[in-house]
Design an enzyme around this catalytic site. Structure first.
Site, PDB file in Angstrom:
ATOM      1  N   ASN A 150      -7.525  -5.565   5.363  1.00  0.00           N
ATOM      2  CA  ASN A 150      -6.170  -6.076   5.235  1.00  0.00           C
ATOM      3  C   ASN A 150      -5.614  -6.686   6.513  1.00  0.00           C
ATOM      4  OD1 ASN A 150      -6.186  -3.299   6.176  1.00  0.00           O
ATOM      5  ND2 ASN A 150      -3.968  -3.312   5.991  1.00  0.00           N
ATOM      6  N   GLN A 180      -6.571  -6.021  -1.284  1.00  0.00           N
ATOM      7  CA  GLN A 180      -6.554  -7.340  -0.658  1.00  0.00           C
ATOM      8  C   GLN A 180      -7.622  -8.273  -1.224  1.00  0.00           C
ATOM      9  OE1 GLN A 180      -4.383  -8.658   1.197  1.00  0.00           O
ATOM     10  NE2 GLN A 180      -3.249  -6.971   2.131  1.00  0.00           N
ATOM     11  N   SER A 200      -3.321  -3.651  -6.653  1.00  0.00           N
ATOM     12  CA  SER A 200      -1.867  -3.560  -6.551  1.00  0.00           C
ATOM     13  C   SER A 200      -1.225  -4.851  -7.023  1.00  0.00           C
ATOM     14  CB  SER A 200      -1.469  -3.286  -5.093  1.00  0.00           C
ATOM     15  OG  SER A 200      -0.067  -3.244  -4.949  1.00  0.00           O
ATOM     16  N   THR A 238       6.753   8.350 -17.560  1.00  0.00           N
ATOM     17  CA  THR A 238       6.998   7.179 -18.402  1.00  0.00           C
ATOM     18  C   THR A 238       6.580   5.911 -17.668  1.00  0.00           C
ATOM     19  OG1 THR A 238       8.870   8.285 -19.450  1.00  0.00           O
ATOM     20  CG2 THR A 238       8.746   5.886 -19.674  1.00  0.00           C
ATOM     21  N   CYS A 323       2.379  -1.567   6.701  1.00  0.00           N
ATOM     22  CA  CYS A 323       2.526  -0.110   6.608  1.00  0.00           C
ATOM     23  C   CYS A 323       2.532   0.554   7.991  1.00  0.00           C
ATOM     24  CB  CYS A 323       1.414   0.482   5.745  1.00  0.00           C
ATOM     25  SG  CYS A 323       1.465  -0.099   4.031  1.00  0.00           S
TER      26      CYS A 323
END
Length: 376
Positions: A150, A180, A200, A238, A323
């Site tokens: 990344n 990535q 993601s 949910t 991050c």
């Protein structure tokens, strides 16, 4: 005019994905576990999105579990995979350049008594197949390596590692963080050969807050979140139908455009290297295979200062993983780069929306900054 070049951190949501989310929120808003009409409508939307993402990944819809993000997918795959395969042994192979979602999961496994071998990367930030082979032991229960780094764009040959595991008759599970890599480099779940694949949404023009974990058919992991029977009993809670619908739409569109967008991003990346190399003899690049990530450095110039100059011109880049929140790059340190190079590093992240104008603006601003900033 804005020039967004931090697409490795996150991408802007494409209009089609936003529209899919809006429809799910305002029309298909039922709980997909409810048995009435609105619930069945939401369940159909959920099923369709699962099929869209599965098709883009190259797997069966039943092999895909929706999660909240890539980090959750990594945590579940690593912690769950190691425990599920503990009968094989307590040894894990990974690398020193993984995302923190992987690194901190490995730290937790070490606290539980596992032993982790962290391999060093090559000059691109990728992991060599032969190093995995040499580290493999009879008690290796899990191999977890990212597909595309990344920060550098280095591409690890996960398919070759999968073949090596089969050749060695290893019982280790193979997980790859493909966050990535998904729709950025050519692969499918079938050709990759991994048992577990993390992806993601917000890296492919879907919203933040949705990810998925591919779990090879026949492999059983304990649910990471306990509660109801959602996701066929594999993940409670949910489902976030609106985000999932957006993920599905973005995945379908991204898969359709993948070949062209990958070639286009590669050309833009090469253009940055060519323009800056011609104007700045001291600029350094990490040579990597991924088309959308470029790590460059101006040794003697501080990353933060360069980023501030770029931001003043509405050009947005980063210096490492988002991050890390501005922290020093453990990836570049693990690659053995010197301090001056690390401190002057920038990460450029491209997407299918990146234009030649964006690249021209970036290069012009860096060339100008090089001439006006104090060299340290």
């Amino acid at each position: 005019m804005e020039h967004y070049l931090d697409n490795a951190a996150t991408t802007r949501v494409c209009p089609e994905a936003a529209q899919a989310a809006l429809y799910a929120m305002t029309e298909g808003y039922g709980n997909p576990s409810s048995t009435h009409t609105k619930g069945r409508q939401a369940a159909r939307l959920l099923s369709h999105a699962r099929e869209q993402v599965a098709a883009a990944l190259g797997c069966e819809a039943q092999e895909l579990v929706f999660t909240s993000c890539g980090s959750e997918s990594d945590n579940w795959a690593i912690l769950g995979g190691a425990e599920a395969n503990r009968r094989v042994g307590g040894h894990i192979i990974s690398s020193a350049v993984e995302h923190d979602a992987v690194r901190k999961s490995l730290d937790e496994l070490e606290r539980r008594g596992f032993t982790v071998t962290r391999l060093r990367p090559d000059a691109s930030g990728a992991i060599r197949v032969e190093d995995v082979r040499d580290a493999l032991r009879e008690d290796t229960a899990l191999v977890t390596l990212m597909l595309v780094n990344n920060e550098t764009g280095g591409v690890t040959d996960i398919a070759a590692i999968a073949r090596e595991l089969r050749l060695r008759s290893s019982h280790a599970l193979l997980h790859t963080d493909a966050v990535q890599g998904f729709l950025k480099v050519p692969f499918s779940a079938r050709t990759l050969g991994a048992d577990l694949i993390s992806i993601s949404g917000h890296k492919i023009h879907a919203p933040k807050g949705v990810g998925a974990l591919y779990i090879r058919r026949g492999l059983r992991l304990r649910p990471f979140i306990a509660g109801g029977g959602q996701e066929n009993g594999r993940r409670a809670g949910t489902e976030a139908v609106s985000q999932i619908c957006a993920f599905g739409e973005a995945a379908e569109l991204g898969a359709r455009a993948a070949k062209d967008s990958q070639a286009r991003m590669a050309a833009l990346k090469a253009s940055i290297v060519e323009k800056l190399s011609a104007a700045l003899p001291d600029v350094l690049f990490v040579d990597s295979a991924a088309p959308h990530i470029l790590s460059l450095s101006l040794p003697g110039y501080r990353s933060e200062v360069l980023m501030n100059v770029l931001e003043s011109k509405e050009i947005y880049v980063s210096k490492s993983s988002a991050c890390k929140k501005g922290g020093r790059s453990h990836v570049l340190e693990a690659m053995g780069l010197d301090t001056r190079r690390i401190d002057g590093a920038l990460r450029i992240g491209l997407s299918r929306y990146t234009t030649e104008e964006d690249i021209d603006a970036l290069c012009a601003a860096l060339i100008e900054a090089h001439g006006t900033l104090a060299h340290r």
